[in-house]
Write an enzyme that holds these catalytic residues in place. Sequence first.
Site, mmCIF file in Angstrom:
data_model
loop_
_atom_site.group_PDB
_atom_site.id
_atom_site.type_symbol
_atom_site.label_atom_id
_atom_site.label_comp_id
_atom_site.label_asym_id
_atom_site.label_seq_id
_atom_site.Cartn_x
_atom_site.Cartn_y
_atom_site.Cartn_z
ATOM 1 N N CYS A 10 44.777 37.946 42.959
ATOM 2 C CA CYS A 10 45.648 39.102 42.722
ATOM 3 C C CYS A 10 44.828 40.322 42.296
ATOM 4 O O CYS A 10 43.613 40.247 42.121
ATOM 5 C CB CYS A 10 46.680 38.761 41.641
ATOM 6 S SG CYS A 10 45.942 38.495 40.014
ATOM 7 N N CYS A 13 42.685 39.824 39.260
ATOM 8 C CA CYS A 13 41.495 39.025 39.541
ATOM 9 C C CYS A 13 40.417 39.881 40.207
ATOM 10 O O CYS A 13 39.239 39.782 39.866
ATOM 11 C CB CYS A 13 41.835 37.846 40.453
ATOM 12 S SG CYS A 13 43.004 36.677 39.728
#
Length: 78
Positions: A10, A13
């Site tokens: 995501c 991240c």
Amino acid sequence: MQIKILGSGCKKCLTLADNARAALASLGREAQIIKVTDFAEIAAHGVMSTPALAIDDKVVSVGKVLSADEIAALLPTS
């Protein structure tokens, strides 16, 4: 040195990975950065909340996006 970004891939991240690269650059250091998206492998590290950061297979942060300065402070000195 090996840095693992544990998470689904995501935006958080990706930001954590970018901050890890920035931390290394600010210190003039190099490391292998690995993105781990397999949930079984993430769970094997004992992580239940992502993103997480592991340095040399030791989980040092779970569930938050650390800044480049925070990551730099966690990196081993040698």
